[in-house]
Design a protein around this motif. Structure first.
Motif, PDB file in Angstrom:
ATOM      1  N   ASP A  85     -33.592 -28.608 -26.259  1.00  0.00           N
ATOM      2  CA  ASP A  85     -32.791 -29.041 -27.408  1.00  0.00           C
ATOM      3  C   ASP A  85     -32.170 -30.391 -27.051  1.00  0.00           C
ATOM      4  O   ASP A  85     -31.193 -30.469 -26.314  1.00  0.00           O
ATOM      5  CB  ASP A  85     -31.698 -28.010 -27.701  1.00  0.00           C
ATOM      6  N   ALA A  86     -32.763 -31.450 -27.598  1.00  0.00           N
ATOM      7  CA  ALA A  86     -32.304 -32.803 -27.262  1.00  0.00           C
ATOM      8  C   ALA A  86     -30.888 -33.081 -27.757  1.00  0.00           C
ATOM      9  O   ALA A  86     -30.152 -33.868 -27.148  1.00  0.00           O
ATOM     10  CB  ALA A  86     -33.276 -33.828 -27.853  1.00  0.00           C
ATOM     11  N   LYS A  87     -30.486 -32.433 -28.847  1.00  0.00           N
ATOM     12  CA  LYS A  87     -29.150 -32.677 -29.400  1.00  0.00           C
ATOM     13  C   LYS A  87     -28.050 -32.177 -28.470  1.00  0.00           C
ATOM     14  O   LYS A  87     -27.006 -32.821 -28.312  1.00  0.00           O
ATOM     15  CB  LYS A  87     -29.023 -32.013 -30.769  1.00  0.00           C
ATOM     16  N   THR A  88     -28.280 -31.026 -27.876  1.00  0.00           N
ATOM     17  CA  THR A  88     -27.258 -30.440 -26.995  1.00  0.00           C
ATOM     18  C   THR A  88     -27.573 -30.634 -25.514  1.00  0.00           C
ATOM     19  O   THR A  88     -26.747 -30.320 -24.659  1.00  0.00           O
ATOM     20  CB  THR A  88     -27.116 -28.935 -27.273  1.00  0.00           C
ATOM     21  N   PRO A  93     -29.716 -24.727 -13.965  1.00  0.00           N
ATOM     22  CA  PRO A  93     -28.668 -25.068 -14.944  1.00  0.00           C
ATOM     23  C   PRO A  93     -29.296 -25.389 -16.293  1.00  0.00           C
ATOM     24  O   PRO A  93     -30.300 -26.088 -16.371  1.00  0.00           O
ATOM     25  CB  PRO A  93     -27.989 -26.293 -14.330  1.00  0.00           C
ATOM     26  N   LYS A  94     -28.698 -24.878 -17.355  1.00  0.00           N
ATOM     27  CA  LYS A  94     -29.275 -25.071 -18.681  1.00  0.00           C
ATOM     28  C   LYS A  94     -28.890 -26.403 -19.311  1.00  0.00           C
ATOM     29  O   LYS A  94     -29.644 -26.982 -20.093  1.00  0.00           O
ATOM     30  CB  LYS A  94     -28.870 -23.912 -19.595  1.00  0.00           C
ATOM     31  N   LYS A  95     -27.710 -26.890 -18.987  1.00  0.00           N
ATOM     32  CA  LYS A  95     -27.273 -28.184 -19.513  1.00  0.00           C
ATOM     33  C   LYS A  95     -27.757 -29.284 -18.588  1.00  0.00           C
ATOM     34  O   LYS A  95     -27.467 -29.276 -17.385  1.00  0.00           O
ATOM     35  CB  LYS A  95     -25.749 -28.222 -19.611  1.00  0.00           C
ATOM     36  N   PRO A 121     -38.575 -32.436 -19.469  1.00  0.00           N
ATOM     37  CA  PRO A 121     -37.286 -32.403 -18.767  1.00  0.00           C
ATOM     38  C   PRO A 121     -36.896 -31.040 -18.221  1.00  0.00           C
ATOM     39  O   PRO A 121     -36.349 -30.939 -17.117  1.00  0.00           O
ATOM     40  CB  PRO A 121     -36.296 -32.880 -19.832  1.00  0.00           C
ATOM     41  N   CYS A 122     -37.160 -29.980 -18.979  1.00  0.00           N
ATOM     42  CA  CYS A 122     -36.756 -28.648 -18.516  1.00  0.00           C
ATOM     43  C   CYS A 122     -37.611 -28.187 -17.339  1.00  0.00           C
ATOM     44  O   CYS A 122     -37.115 -27.521 -16.419  1.00  0.00           O
ATOM     45  CB  CYS A 122     -36.847 -27.641 -19.657  1.00  0.00           C
ATOM     46  N   THR A 123     -38.882 -28.552 -17.348  1.00  0.00           N
ATOM     47  CA  THR A 123     -39.770 -28.204 -16.237  1.00  0.00           C
ATOM     48  C   THR A 123     -39.366 -28.967 -14.984  1.00  0.00           C
ATOM     49  O   THR A 123     -39.299 -28.396 -13.887  1.00  0.00           O
ATOM     50  CB  THR A 123     -41.231 -28.513 -16.605  1.00  0.00           C
ATOM     51  N   VAL A 124     -39.094 -30.245 -15.138  1.00  0.00           N
ATOM     52  CA  VAL A 124     -38.660 -31.062 -13.997  1.00  0.00           C
ATOM     53  C   VAL A 124     -37.339 -30.540 -13.454  1.00  0.00           C
ATOM     54  O   VAL A 124     -37.145 -30.442 -12.225  1.00  0.00           O
ATOM     55  CB  VAL A 124     -38.524 -32.548 -14.415  1.00  0.00           C
ATOM     56  N   ASN A 125     -36.437 -30.188 -14.345  1.00  0.00           N
ATOM     57  CA  ASN A 125     -35.148 -29.644 -13.926  1.00  0.00           C
ATOM     58  C   ASN A 125     -35.332 -28.355 -13.114  1.00  0.00           C
ATOM     59  O   ASN A 125     -34.667 -28.143 -12.090  1.00  0.00           O
ATOM     60  CB  ASN A 125     -34.284 -29.360 -15.154  1.00  0.00           C
TER      61      ASN A 125
END
Length: 297
Positions: free
Chosen positions: A98-101, A121-123, A152-156
């Motif tokens: 979610d790019a907005k949040t 971490p989710k944020k 981004p989420c995969t890299v994170n």
């Protein structure tokens, strides 16, 4: 003499036993489906394009490259058409970034052999995510330029697992062949000795949505994430491509290999210890590749 109630109880018991049997069969099959998502798969040739039947990973990774036997995503499971009982549907699975949040969605998943180091971490702040990933292996360094903007989420998640030492001491458990040129890694429980049927069933205790799929191809130099046939089953397993694979765009291309392709070529040349039980010619590599540590920058 049996009464109506006795008959009802018997029917209920038989129904329960059938449900339990089907559940056990599904779980056993899921643990063997991963091509790059988690375990072994069957390679098929369709119109000259080689693909693999899901994963790159055993179960939810449960995670080897889990590949689809057809160009389309969301293919039926071996048991038949997808149902809430035997597949992870987009509605029930993890959500996309979610790019907005600035929020990623990681869903707990205890299927398979889990090495649980917690949830990432989710944020996140995509601009602060690492740009490179380096696997320090027993064969030398393999460096990856990460697709941070598009995945981004995969890299994170990879950065989180690296920081926790999740991959340290793990062995790449599945080497492909000329038709399926990839090395699959990321199962911290894999023995990679040619004897472990459970290789490819290990995961991190969570799963996430696939990313960067639009126009995705799996050519020499790509690092992509393994999964099962169902969407939203990406975990910790990944595959490193040293040739060109005609897979459908279902597996997150998370980066590009900038150093270490010669290592993959060397490992490929040595071949496998013993071809796996799927009869597709893939198996544990003779040239063992152990991940000593993982760093990001």
């Amino acid at each position: 003499m049996a009464t109506g109630k006795d008959r009802q109880k018997q029917l209920a018991r038989e129904h329960h036993e059938r449900q339990l049997k089907r559940r056990i069969e599904r779980e056993q099959k899921a643990k063997k489906l991963a091509v790059v998502g988690s375990t072994v798969g069957v390679i098929v040739v369709v119109g000259g394009i080689v693909a693999a039947t899901a994963l790159l990973g055993g179960d939810s990774e449960s995670t080897a490259a889990a590949a689809s036997p057809t160009p389309s995503a969301g293919v039926p499971t071996p048991e038949g058409s997808p149902t809430p009982e035997n597949t992870v549907t987009p509605a029930a699975g993890p959500k996309a970034f979610d790019a907005k949040t600035g929020t990623c969605d990681y869903v707990a998943d205890e299927m398979g052999s889990v090495k649980n180091v917690g949830l990432p971490p989710k944020k996140i702040k995509p601009k602060k995510l690492p740009a490179t990933l380096t696997f320090k292996t027993s064969q030398g360094d393999i460096e990856i330029k990460l697709n941070t903007d598009k995945a981004p989420c995969t890299v994170n998640a990879l950065a989180f697992l690296a920081e926790k030492g999740y991959y340290d001491g793990s062995k790449c458990h599945r080497l492909g062949n000329a038709q399926f040129p990839m090395l699959q890694c990321g199962d911290p429980t894999a023995k990679a000795d040619g004897k472990g049927e459970a290789d490819g069933q290990g995961g991190p205790g969570f799963r996430m949505a696939e990313e960067n799929l639009q126009g995705a191809t799996y050519k020499r130099g790509v690092m992509a994430m393994a999964k099962t046939m169902a969407p939203g089953t990406t975990g910790s397993q990944f595959f490193l491509v040293y040739g060109d694979i005609g897979l459908s765009p279902d597996y997150t291309p998370v980066g590009t290999i900038t150093k270490g392709l010669d290592i993959l070529d060397k490992v490929n040349k040595a071949g496998v210890i013993t071809p796996g039980p799927a009869g597709d010619g893939t198996g544990a590599p003779k040239e063992s590749v152990e991940i000593k540590s993982v760093t990001t920058s």
